[in-house]
Scaffold this motif. Structure first.
Motif, PDB file in Angstrom:
ATOM      1  N   VAL A  23      62.574 108.640 -36.294  1.00  0.00           N
ATOM      2  CA  VAL A  23      62.756 108.241 -37.681  1.00  0.00           C
ATOM      3  C   VAL A  23      61.421 108.055 -38.380  1.00  0.00           C
ATOM      4  O   VAL A  23      61.292 108.303 -39.588  1.00  0.00           O
ATOM      5  CB  VAL A  23      63.616 106.952 -37.766  1.00  0.00           C
ATOM      6  CG1 VAL A  23      62.846 105.740 -37.228  1.00  0.00           C
ATOM      7  CG2 VAL A  23      64.072 106.684 -39.198  1.00  0.00           C
ATOM      8  N   HIS A  24      60.386 107.666 -37.636  1.00  0.00           N
ATOM      9  CA  HIS A  24      59.048 107.519 -38.218  1.00  0.00           C
ATOM     10  C   HIS A  24      58.255 108.826 -38.173  1.00  0.00           C
ATOM     11  O   HIS A  24      57.119 108.858 -38.660  1.00  0.00           O
ATOM     12  CB  HIS A  24      58.262 106.446 -37.459  1.00  0.00           C
ATOM     13  CG  HIS A  24      58.791 105.057 -37.645  1.00  0.00           C
ATOM     14  ND1 HIS A  24      58.327 104.195 -38.615  1.00  0.00           N
ATOM     15  CD2 HIS A  24      59.760 104.375 -36.982  1.00  0.00           C
ATOM     16  CE1 HIS A  24      58.977 103.041 -38.538  1.00  0.00           C
ATOM     17  NE2 HIS A  24      59.851 103.122 -37.551  1.00  0.00           N
ATOM     18  N   ASN A  25      58.830 109.885 -37.581  1.00  0.00           N
ATOM     19  CA  ASN A  25      58.084 111.125 -37.354  1.00  0.00           C
ATOM     20  C   ASN A  25      56.750 110.838 -36.665  1.00  0.00           C
ATOM     21  O   ASN A  25      55.689 111.364 -37.033  1.00  0.00           O
ATOM     22  CB  ASN A  25      57.851 111.885 -38.664  1.00  0.00           C
ATOM     23  CG  ASN A  25      59.081 112.663 -39.090  1.00  0.00           C
ATOM     24  OD1 ASN A  25      60.046 112.793 -38.324  1.00  0.00           O
ATOM     25  ND2 ASN A  25      59.081 113.183 -40.303  1.00  0.00           N
ATOM     26  N   GLU A  26      56.822 109.992 -35.648  1.00  0.00           N
ATOM     27  CA  GLU A  26      55.621 109.579 -34.933  1.00  0.00           C
ATOM     28  C   GLU A  26      55.041 110.742 -34.138  1.00  0.00           C
ATOM     29  O   GLU A  26      55.767 111.501 -33.492  1.00  0.00           O
ATOM     30  CB  GLU A  26      55.953 108.418 -33.997  1.00  0.00           C
ATOM     31  CG  GLU A  26      54.753 107.810 -33.313  1.00  0.00           C
ATOM     32  CD  GLU A  26      55.125 106.631 -32.429  1.00  0.00           C
ATOM     33  OE1 GLU A  26      54.206 105.933 -31.959  1.00  0.00           O
ATOM     34  OE2 GLU A  26      56.331 106.398 -32.213  1.00  0.00           O
ATOM     35  N   ARG A  27      53.739 110.852 -34.159  1.00  0.00           N
ATOM     36  CA  ARG A  27      53.039 111.958 -33.499  1.00  0.00           C
ATOM     37  C   ARG A  27      52.734 111.627 -32.045  1.00  0.00           C
ATOM     38  O   ARG A  27      52.404 110.494 -31.702  1.00  0.00           O
ATOM     39  CB  ARG A  27      51.733 112.229 -34.259  1.00  0.00           C
ATOM     40  CG  ARG A  27      50.894 113.373 -33.733  1.00  0.00           C
ATOM     41  CD  ARG A  27      49.636 113.492 -34.592  1.00  0.00           C
ATOM     42  NE  ARG A  27      48.747 114.500 -34.075  1.00  0.00           N
ATOM     43  CZ  ARG A  27      47.834 114.275 -33.131  1.00  0.00           C
ATOM     44  NH1 ARG A  27      47.736 113.064 -32.602  1.00  0.00           N
ATOM     45  NH2 ARG A  27      47.038 115.244 -32.718  1.00  0.00           N
ATOM     46  N   ARG A  28      52.845 112.626 -31.174  1.00  0.00           N
ATOM     47  CA  ARG A  28      52.473 112.458 -29.774  1.00  0.00           C
ATOM     48  C   ARG A  28      50.949 112.478 -29.634  1.00  0.00           C
ATOM     49  O   ARG A  28      50.244 113.063 -30.447  1.00  0.00           O
ATOM     50  CB  ARG A  28      53.087 113.561 -28.918  1.00  0.00           C
ATOM     51  CG  ARG A  28      54.608 113.544 -28.885  1.00  0.00           C
ATOM     52  CD  ARG A  28      55.139 114.589 -27.936  1.00  0.00           C
ATOM     53  NE  ARG A  28      56.597 114.528 -27.841  1.00  0.00           N
ATOM     54  CZ  ARG A  28      57.319 115.235 -26.958  1.00  0.00           C
ATOM     55  NH1 ARG A  28      56.703 116.052 -26.109  1.00  0.00           N
ATOM     56  NH2 ARG A  28      58.627 115.118 -26.935  1.00  0.00           N
ATOM     57  N   THR A  29      50.470 111.837 -28.562  1.00  0.00           N
ATOM     58  CA  THR A  29      49.036 111.856 -28.270  1.00  0.00           C
ATOM     59  C   THR A  29      48.822 112.241 -26.811  1.00  0.00           C
ATOM     60  O   THR A  29      49.675 111.989 -25.955  1.00  0.00           O
ATOM     61  CB  THR A  29      48.376 110.489 -28.538  1.00  0.00           C
ATOM     62  OG1 THR A  29      49.033 109.486 -27.758  1.00  0.00           O
ATOM     63  CG2 THR A  29      48.476 110.124 -30.008  1.00  0.00           C
ATOM     64  N   ALA A  30      47.683 112.841 -26.527  1.00  0.00           N
ATOM     65  CA  ALA A  30      47.343 113.260 -25.165  1.00  0.00           C
ATOM     66  C   ALA A  30      46.742 112.103 -24.383  1.00  0.00           C
ATOM     67  O   ALA A  30      46.227 111.133 -24.958  1.00  0.00           O
ATOM     68  CB  ALA A  30      46.359 114.429 -25.215  1.00  0.00           C
ATOM     69  N   GLY A  31      46.806 112.206 -23.066  1.00  0.00           N
ATOM     70  CA  GLY A  31      46.179 111.204 -22.221  1.00  0.00           C
ATOM     71  C   GLY A  31      44.666 111.338 -22.232  1.00  0.00           C
ATOM     72  O   GLY A  31      44.108 112.378 -22.600  1.00  0.00           O
ATOM     73  N   TYR A  32      43.987 110.283 -21.818  1.00  0.00           N
ATOM     74  CA  TYR A  32      42.532 110.307 -21.798  1.00  0.00           C
ATOM     75  C   TYR A  32      42.019 109.222 -20.860  1.00  0.00           C
ATOM     76  O   TYR A  32      42.757 108.324 -20.438  1.00  0.00           O
ATOM     77  CB  TYR A  32      41.954 110.107 -23.206  1.00  0.00           C
ATOM     78  CG  TYR A  32      42.337 108.794 -23.847  1.00  0.00           C
ATOM     79  CD1 TYR A  32      41.550 107.649 -23.685  1.00  0.00           C
ATOM     80  CD2 TYR A  32      43.487 108.679 -24.629  1.00  0.00           C
ATOM     81  CE1 TYR A  32      41.897 106.441 -24.268  1.00  0.00           C
ATOM     82  CE2 TYR A  32      43.844 107.484 -25.224  1.00  0.00           C
ATOM     83  CZ  TYR A  32      43.050 106.372 -25.038  1.00  0.00           C
ATOM     84  OH  TYR A  32      43.399 105.180 -25.614  1.00  0.00           O
ATOM     85  N   ALA A  33      40.738 109.313 -20.538  1.00  0.00           N
ATOM     86  CA  ALA A  33      40.053 108.294 -19.735  1.00  0.00           C
ATOM     87  C   ALA A  33      38.691 108.024 -20.358  1.00  0.00           C
ATOM     88  O   ALA A  33      37.996 108.951 -20.788  1.00  0.00           O
ATOM     89  CB  ALA A  33      39.905 108.753 -18.292  1.00  0.00           C
ATOM     90  N   LEU A  34      38.328 106.748 -20.417  1.00  0.00           N
ATOM     91  CA  LEU A  34      37.059 106.330 -21.005  1.00  0.00           C
ATOM     92  C   LEU A  34      36.299 105.462 -20.013  1.00  0.00           C
ATOM     93  O   LEU A  34      36.895 104.692 -19.260  1.00  0.00           O
ATOM     94  CB  LEU A  34      37.284 105.527 -22.287  1.00  0.00           C
ATOM     95  CG  LEU A  34      38.104 106.174 -23.400  1.00  0.00           C
ATOM     96  CD1 LEU A  34      38.313 105.179 -24.532  1.00  0.00           C
ATOM     97  CD2 LEU A  34      37.422 107.437 -23.911  1.00  0.00           C
ATOM     98  N   ALA A  35      34.988 105.588 -20.043  1.00  0.00           N
ATOM     99  CA  ALA A  35      34.129 104.757 -19.196  1.00  0.00           C
ATOM    100  C   ALA A  35      33.203 103.939 -20.079  1.00  0.00           C
ATOM    101  O   ALA A  35      32.787 104.381 -21.163  1.00  0.00           O
ATOM    102  CB  ALA A  35      33.319 105.618 -18.239  1.00  0.00           C
ATOM    103  N   ALA A  36      32.882 102.727 -19.638  1.00  0.00           N
ATOM    104  CA  ALA A  36      31.969 101.853 -20.376  1.00  0.00           C
ATOM    105  C   ALA A  36      31.053 101.149 -19.386  1.00  0.00           C
ATOM    106  O   ALA A  36      31.457 100.826 -18.261  1.00  0.00           O
ATOM    107  CB  ALA A  36      32.740 100.831 -21.201  1.00  0.00           C
TER     108      ALA A  36
END
Length: 697
Positions: free
Chosen positions: A619-632
């Motif tokens: 109903v919100h037409n929500e967009r999909r997102t890809a997975g990811y990994a971040l380092a700090a």
């Protein structure tokens, strides 16, 4: 108890069902509550974030809903914004904006924060109310006093630079106190340009500037404390990549008086406060400012004024050796005006009143009983009753084209009285020195906010300007909305070695069933892959998930101590009325941290991994997102009077979209609903190097 073990126990306590209040502090972390064991930990400032909400990112069950640079919204187990009770120095602050650009945590800078209590899931009634998702309590420093006959002088200055966004951040703190009187000042100023993503592209409408000042005056006598806090905020601008408008002004003044006294029978605490906000929005430099066929209409000014007044009184008494009783009452008075001055063309000749003479008042009383049955068993029962009254005056549009909607709205009986009831029941059981079990049930209630109930225009442009979700869609309210009622069950089991020094592991599942959850439905026919117009609507919803928190002391020797931390979060939200997914649910994610300490040198290497987001709201037409990994990487070295901090976030400069970032509408013709392209996510920040220098008096 070793510091790193305490740190892990803190993380696990946040995710449990009992009222063990996890506090993220600067510079310490404290757990307080009915558990007599108070655990305190020294922690780093986690990279000197610009946003106070970012201090919560490593807390189990908490994720960040993106907003402006200092206005992210914390989400606890899938519930965010007004579904949480968020207090700043005991004040229940309210967002005075059609886009919720000024949430409660934006009114205090990270450098002004002394502690944050996070109470997820089942919240004791003494600290809950008008919320279904938990409580966040932020406090600045308590007043300090000198020893008898002495004079206390303290001061601190911190300067931070962050490369991505060219962020300049400075803060100052000073205290002067005698044995009975204390005066302290805390100030913070931060300014940032647009940040860049991992590909080096600027993210439009992400710049900001904010200044915060706080003065605390306090007097004490034996068993008695009187504290006055004065706050001032000036925010000249703050861009929003996922909103069609930008903040062009946010001025706030706060007066907060607290009284605390200890008697032979217990303690009595009272508070009275008033907060005033003057807020404005328009199109910033990255969004189209001149409109109309001849491009001769200068933007779209939107103004808001909010007044928030509160009173609270709470008494705590020890009924017997094993029994504690808390009783109290709260009153909140909120007033809101939201108007849009004419600017030309179809936005003239009259002033558009989005909300006029808005009122939302809360009156509540509660009682809470705790009993320690034995060293193994502890229980808590609570009851809270609230009346929430909301109303609004008559409205008008820019011109006659808005007359039909305005006349229908003005003809309504707009006053609403909600009679809400909260119940909590929690227990803790310690079967052995190696395990702790916690479980509980709660019924919690939240009434709709003024924007959900009283925004009235179905005009396309007007609806596009009302959005508290960051999804790019347009919204209109519904005066017939019913309060949300949540039934929640939580549990937790924690294992550790008997000495609680080497390892620990906690598993904390939860299940929440919400009747009349406020979501949305299509105003007309909804189409995929475009921005759409929606009306706030009651549905039935379910949220469930779990957290896993672990810690291990890995090594200790001449080269320092080495430890590791693990955190896994999972939440799923379902619309039971339609079979859809709930909007803005964080996908499965984990954090791994390797911590090293050698004398005054401390370092952390952290890895965050987030799976792909493929369950989205239709109903919100929500967009999909890809997975990811971040380092700090973060490191800190402290001398006696000086501390140096250095770190790198997004170490490998990864390009990714924020799972809770919403729709990117940070550039272009944002006034028209589909004048900007659909399907673009808000990119996360690329590599950023920071350095901080702190001087202490």
């Amino acid at each position: 108890m070793k510091p790193q073990l305490r740190k892990h126990l803190l993380a696990m306590s946040v995710a449990t069902a009992l009222p063990c209040y996890a506090q993220t502090t600067l510079p310490t972390v404290v757990i307080t509550g009915s558990n007599p064991d108070v655990m305190q930990v020294d922690v780093s400032k986690k990279g000197f974030p610009s946003d106070t909400a970012a201090l919560l990112q490593s807390v189990p069950g908490v994720s960040m809903v993106s907003g402006g640079g200092v206005s992210a919204l914390p989400s606890i187990r899938g519930l965010a914004d007004d579904r949480l009770r968020i207090q700043v120095d005991g004040m229940d602050l309210v967002s005075a904006c059609a886009n919720h650009m000024n949430p409660a945590l934006s009114y205090i800078a990270p450098s002004q924060v002394e502690s944050i209590q996070v109470l997820p899931g089942i919240t004791p009634v003494s600290v809950g109310g008008d919320s279904i998702g938990g409580t966040i309590r932020v406090r600045s420093a308590d007043p300090k006093f000198a020893e008898a006959g002495g004079l206390l002088r303290e001061g601190q200055a911190t300067f931070v630079y962050r490369s991505n966004g060219n962020v300049r951040d400075a803060s100052l703190a000073a205290t002067l106190a005698s044995e009975t009187f204390s005066a302290s000042y805390r100030g913070a100023s931060i300014k940032s340009d647009n940040y860049e993503d991992g590909n080096g592209r600027a993210v439009g409408s992400s710049a900001y500037e904010s200044r915060n000042h706080a003065l605390t005056l306090a007097m004490r006598a034996e068993g008695r404390l009187l504290e006055l806090k004065l706050g001032l905020q000036r925010m000249p601008y703050q861009g929003f990549p996922n909103q069609r408008m930008d903040l062009t002004r946010n001025d706030s003044e706060q007066i907060n008086l607290r009284y605390l006294e200890r008697f032979g029978w217990g303690t009595l605490e009272g508070r009275v406060y008033r907060e005033h906000t003057r807020h404005a929005m328009n199109f910033g430099p990255d969004k189209q400012f001149w409109y109309g066929a001849l491009k001769n209409i200068p933007g779209m000014p939107m103004d808001t004024e909010g007044e928030n007044t509160g009173l609270s009184l709470k008494a705590t008494t020890q009924l017997a050796e094993r029994d504690t009783l808390r009783i109290g009452a709260d009153y909140r008075r909120y007033r809101l005006d939201d108007w849009w001055e004419p600017s030309g063309g179809g936005m003239a000749p009259d002033t558009f009143w989005n909300i006029r003479d808005g009122q939302r008042d809360r009156l509540a009383g509660f009682a809470e009983w705790e009993r320690r049955w034995s060293p193994q068993w502890f229980t808590q029962l609570g009851l809270r009753a609230e009346q929430v009254t909301s109303n609004t005056g008559t409205v008008q549009g820019y011109n006659a084209s808005y007359l039909k909607d305005a006349s229908a709205f003005n003809a309504l009986d707009r006053k609403r009285d909600d009679h809400n009831l909260d119940l909590t029941a929690q227990a803790r059981y310690v079967p052995s020195p190696e395990a702790t079990i916690k479980f509980g049930y709660a019924r919690k209630t939240r009434s709709p906010n003024l924007y959900e109930r009283y925004t009235w225009s179905t005009g396309g442009m007007a609806m596009a300007m009302v959005n508290i979700a960051g999804d790019g869609n347009g919204y209109v309210g519904d005066p017939s909305l019913r309060p949300e009622v949540a039934h929640m069950a939580t549990g937790s089991i924690e294992w550790h070695d008997a000495a609680q020094e080497k390892w620990s592991l906690a598993f904390s599942p939860y299940y929440t069933r919400v009747n009349d959850y406020i979501d949305a439905r299509c105003l007309t026919t909804c189409k995929p892959n475009v921005f759409v117009n929606l009306r706030f609507a009651n549905v039935d919803a379910t949220l469930y998930g779990a957290e896993i928190a672990g810690h291990a002391a890995l090594a200790s020797g001449a080269y320092g101590s080495l430890s590791g931390d693990l955190l896994v979060n999972y939440v799923r939200g379902e619309n039971r009325s339609t079979g859809d997914n709930l909007y803005n649910m964080m996908p499965l994610n984990t954090r791994l941290a390797l911590n090293h300490r050698l004398g005054a040198l401390s370092s952390t290497l952290e890895l965050q991994a987030v799976s792909a987001k493929d369950r989205t709201s239709q109903v919100h037409n929500e967009r999909r997102t890809a997975g990811y990994a971040l380092a700090a990487l973060r490191t800190s070295y402290a001398w006696k009077k000086v501390q140096l901090d250095f770190g790198i976030d997004n170490l490998f400069d990864r390009r990714y979209d924020l799972p809770l970032g919403g729709a990117y509408v940070g550039q272009g013709m944002t006034m028209a609903l589909n004048g900007v392209p659909y399907g673009i996510g808000v990119a996360g920040m690329g590599r950023s190097v920071y350095a901080g220098l702190t001087f202490k008096l």
